[in-house]
Design an enzyme around this catalytic site. Structure first.
Site, PDB file in Angstrom:
ATOM      1  N   SER A  76      40.301  18.485  43.008  1.00 30.51           N
ATOM      2  CA  SER A  76      39.091  18.368  43.830  1.00 30.51           C
ATOM      3  C   SER A  76      39.171  17.069  44.617  1.00 30.51           C
ATOM      4  O   SER A  76      39.573  16.042  44.055  1.00 30.51           O
ATOM      5  CB  SER A  76      37.818  18.311  42.973  1.00 30.51           C
ATOM      6  OG  SER A  76      36.701  17.979  43.787  1.00 30.51           O
ATOM      7  N   TYR A 146      29.786  17.903  46.956  1.00 31.05           N
ATOM      8  CA  TYR A 146      30.563  17.490  45.772  1.00 31.05           C
ATOM      9  C   TYR A 146      29.714  17.666  44.506  1.00 31.05           C
ATOM     10  O   TYR A 146      30.134  18.321  43.545  1.00 31.05           O
ATOM     11  CB  TYR A 146      30.970  16.031  45.945  1.00 31.05           C
ATOM     12  CG  TYR A 146      31.821  15.466  44.822  1.00 31.05           C
ATOM     13  CD1 TYR A 146      33.105  15.949  44.576  1.00 31.05           C
ATOM     14  CD2 TYR A 146      31.354  14.412  44.024  1.00 31.05           C
ATOM     15  CE1 TYR A 146      33.899  15.408  43.567  1.00 31.05           C
ATOM     16  CE2 TYR A 146      32.148  13.866  43.021  1.00 31.05           C
ATOM     17  CZ  TYR A 146      33.412  14.359  42.799  1.00 31.05           C
ATOM     18  OH  TYR A 146      34.201  13.822  41.796  1.00 31.05           O
TER      19      TYR A 146
HETATM   20  N1  LIG Z   1      38.529   8.959  39.943  1.00 25.81           N
HETATM   21  C1  LIG Z   1      37.266   8.977  39.552  1.00 25.81           C
HETATM   22  O1  LIG Z   1      36.648   7.926  39.394  1.00 25.81           O
HETATM   23  C2  LIG Z   1      36.583  10.290  39.248  1.00 25.81           C
HETATM   24  C3  LIG Z   1      35.232  10.246  38.880  1.00 25.81           C
HETATM   25  C4  LIG Z   1      34.589  11.438  38.591  1.00 25.81           C
HETATM   26  C5  LIG Z   1      35.278  12.631  38.638  1.00 25.81           C
HETATM   27  N2  LIG Z   1      36.588  12.649  38.996  1.00 25.81           N
HETATM   28  C6  LIG Z   1      37.252  13.957  39.067  1.00 25.81           C
HETATM   29  O2  LIG Z   1      38.603  13.864  38.643  1.00 25.81           O
HETATM   30  C7  LIG Z   1      39.421  14.738  39.427  1.00 25.81           C
HETATM   31  C8  LIG Z   1      40.561  13.959  40.047  1.00 25.81           C
HETATM   32  O3  LIG Z   1      40.053  12.928  40.875  1.00 25.81           O
HETATM   33  P1  LIG Z   1      41.006  11.820  41.488  1.00 25.81           P
HETATM   34  O4  LIG Z   1      40.252  10.567  41.497  1.00 25.81           O
HETATM   35  O5  LIG Z   1      42.306  11.857  40.813  1.00 25.81           O
HETATM   36  O6  LIG Z   1      41.132  12.335  42.994  1.00 25.81           O
HETATM   37  P2  LIG Z   1      42.436  12.569  43.888  1.00 25.81           P
HETATM   38  O7  LIG Z   1      41.964  12.923  45.255  1.00 25.81           O
HETATM   39  O8  LIG Z   1      43.378  11.426  43.744  1.00 25.81           O
HETATM   40  O9  LIG Z   1      43.103  13.835  43.200  1.00 25.81           O
HETATM   41  C9  LIG Z   1      42.647  15.137  43.403  1.00 25.81           C
HETATM   42  C10 LIG Z   1      43.848  16.040  43.550  1.00 25.81           C
HETATM   43  O10 LIG Z   1      43.414  17.407  43.678  1.00 25.81           O
HETATM   44  C11 LIG Z   1      44.212  18.030  44.689  1.00 25.81           C
HETATM   45  N3  LIG Z   1      43.473  19.184  45.218  1.00 25.81           N
HETATM   46  C12 LIG Z   1      42.303  19.176  45.902  1.00 25.81           C
HETATM   47  N4  LIG Z   1      41.938  20.437  46.235  1.00 25.81           N
HETATM   48  C13 LIG Z   1      42.907  21.259  45.735  1.00 25.81           C
HETATM   49  C14 LIG Z   1      43.102  22.663  45.739  1.00 25.81           C
HETATM   50  N5  LIG Z   1      42.223  23.495  46.336  1.00 25.81           N
HETATM   51  N6  LIG Z   1      44.195  23.171  45.106  1.00 25.81           N
HETATM   52  C15 LIG Z   1      45.096  22.356  44.509  1.00 25.81           C
HETATM   53  N7  LIG Z   1      44.958  21.012  44.476  1.00 25.81           N
HETATM   54  C16 LIG Z   1      43.877  20.471  45.078  1.00 25.81           C
HETATM   55  C17 LIG Z   1      44.466  16.926  45.704  1.00 25.81           C
HETATM   56  O11 LIG Z   1      45.552  17.174  46.553  1.00 25.81           O
HETATM   57  C18 LIG Z   1      44.686  15.720  44.796  1.00 25.81           C
HETATM   58  O12 LIG Z   1      46.041  15.576  44.442  1.00 25.81           O
HETATM   59  C19 LIG Z   1      38.500  15.391  40.465  1.00 25.81           C
HETATM   60  O13 LIG Z   1      38.120  16.663  39.987  1.00 25.81           O
HETATM   61  C20 LIG Z   1      37.315  14.465  40.503  1.00 25.81           C
HETATM   62  O14 LIG Z   1      36.132  15.132  40.868  1.00 25.81           O
HETATM   63  C21 LIG Z   1      37.248  11.501  39.326  1.00 25.81           C
END
Ligand SMILES: NC(=O)c1ccc[n+]([C@@H]2O[C@H](COP(=O)([O-])OP(=O)(O)OC[C@H]3O[C@@H](n4cnc5c(N)ncnc54)[C@H](O)[C@@H]3O)[C@@H](O)[C@H]2O)c1
Length: 325
Positions: A76, A146
């Site tokens: 995501s 989101y």
């Molecule tokens: N980093 C944070 O602080 C945080 C906080 C709350 C929730 N999250 C959740 O953790 C998860 C990862 O976040 P992150 O910080 O690593 O973000 P990020 O953007 O670094 O990683 C997300 C990954 O998902 C991939 N992606 C997106 N849509 C896709 C699809 N349709 N099919 C296949 N791949 C897809 C992207 O290419 C990317 O590699 C997310 O679901 C996010 O909502 C993260």
């Protein structure tokens, strides 16, 4: 060897999870469409026989051959800049993507853990936020794409759990930081560090009195790992309760980086949460988990990481062109 599918594997959290599960002796199937991710985050794993990468969009039908024991659904867009640029894709990956992965988990008899977020609490009226709080989300505001996608994700995951008896876990992740983040995706830690590295002033939105709490990546991964192997099926907060205001945090970054720049103020974006602090009582009691890495220590590791990147790597961490995706 146990097999685990990790979606969003080329992203920040997903790539660190790949490392952890490889270290634990799993066969890791990494899946990503690279919309916000970067293959360089996982390229060090490509030569391993227990690692495979599938370039795939999880909003399309997801197929994995053979047995599958676990799924971690982390695909995501996750930063405000990303999901404001690609709002429909954000809604689709939280809804259709989750539906596809729940279907796959059901077909394979796999346990699935989905990555939810503190954003399900919206701009919270309860502080700190515990898991019983239903949240204060504006469904039609810009951030709604989101927040509501993640709320739907939780809802359909619980429906599969209750209706089909699917083995599910839901983690509500609070702000997490670490190496491999992009510098200009609107998240506070890399944004400030990027500005310090470029010799720019640090931008604070609003008057800086809004609070955040930042969890170091290794702590977050440990919490997710423990949740996956627990038998707890309701949502659980994983984050660091050590809260700071953004203004204080900007001063911390100035002290850490030694930048000669100052803090500048810009208008607060719509629906920006004023307070963000996890209540982690459940994680402590149920998972025996709490964060171990102090902010000073974690921030130094991450700043040293960004400083160590080549100019080409730094430039790649700045730029993301969604128009070609
Ligand atoms: N980093 C944070 O602080 C945080 C906080 C709350 C929730 N999250 C959740 O953790 C998860 C990862 O976040 P992150 O910080 O690593 O973000 P990020 O953007 O670094 O990683 C997300 C990954 O998902 C991939 N992606 C997106 N849509 C896709 C699809 N349709 N099919 C296949 N791949 C897809 C992207 O290419 C990317 O590699 C997310 O679901 C996010 O909502 C993260």
């Amino acid at each position: 060897m146990k097999k685990i599918l990790i979606t969003g594997a080329a992203g920040f959290l997903g790539s660190h999870l790949c490392d952890r599960f490889i270290d634990e002796g799993f066969h890791v199937i990494a899946m990503d469409n690279l919309i916000t991710g970067d293959l360089n985050n996982i390229s060090h794993l490509f030569s391993l026989s227990n690692f495979e990468f599938h370039h795939h969009d999880v909003t399309k039908f997801v197929h994995v051959s053979g047995k599958l024991d676990y799924i971690l659904h982390f695909a995501s867009p996750a930063s405000p800049i990303d999901y404001l640029k690609i709002p429909i894709k954000t809604l689709k990956v939280g809804s259709l993507g989750t539906l596809n992965l729940l279907g796959l988990a059901k077909e394979k008899g796999a346990r699935i853990l989905v990555a939810s977020t503190s954003e399900v609490y919206g701009d919270p009226l309860v502080h700190p936020q515990n898991e019983e709080y239903f949240g204060n989300v504006n469904p039609i505001g810009p951030r709604g794409v989101y927040d509501e996608a993640k709320r739907f994700m939780e809802s359909i995951t619980m429906a599969y759990h209750r209706h089909h008896g699917l083995d599910t876990r839901i983690v509500r992740i609070f702000n997490t930081y670490g190496s491999r983040m992009r510098l200009n995706d609107g998240r506070v830690v890399p944004a400030f560090m990027g500005q310090a590295l470029r010799g720019e002033d640090l931008t604070v939105f609003g008057d800086g009195s809004q609070s955040r709490s930042f969890c170091y990546i290794d702590d977050q991964v440990e919490g997710i790992y423990r949740l996956l192997f627990s038998d707890y099926t309701d949502p659980i907060n994983i984050g660091n309760p050590h809260e700071t205001t953004i203004k204080e945090f900007a001063e911390e970054i100035i002290a850490l980086t030694g930048t000669k720049q100052k803090v500048i103020y810009k208008p607060l974006p719509q629906d920006d949460p004023t307070q963000r602090q996890p209540d982690i009582t459940k994680a402590k009691e149920i998972l025996g988990w709490e964060p171990k890495v102090h902010r000073n220590e974690g921030l130094k590791i991450v700043y040293d990481y960004f400083k160590s990147l080549s100019p080409e790597d730094l430039q790649r961490k700045e730029h993301r062109d969604f128009s070609t995706k």
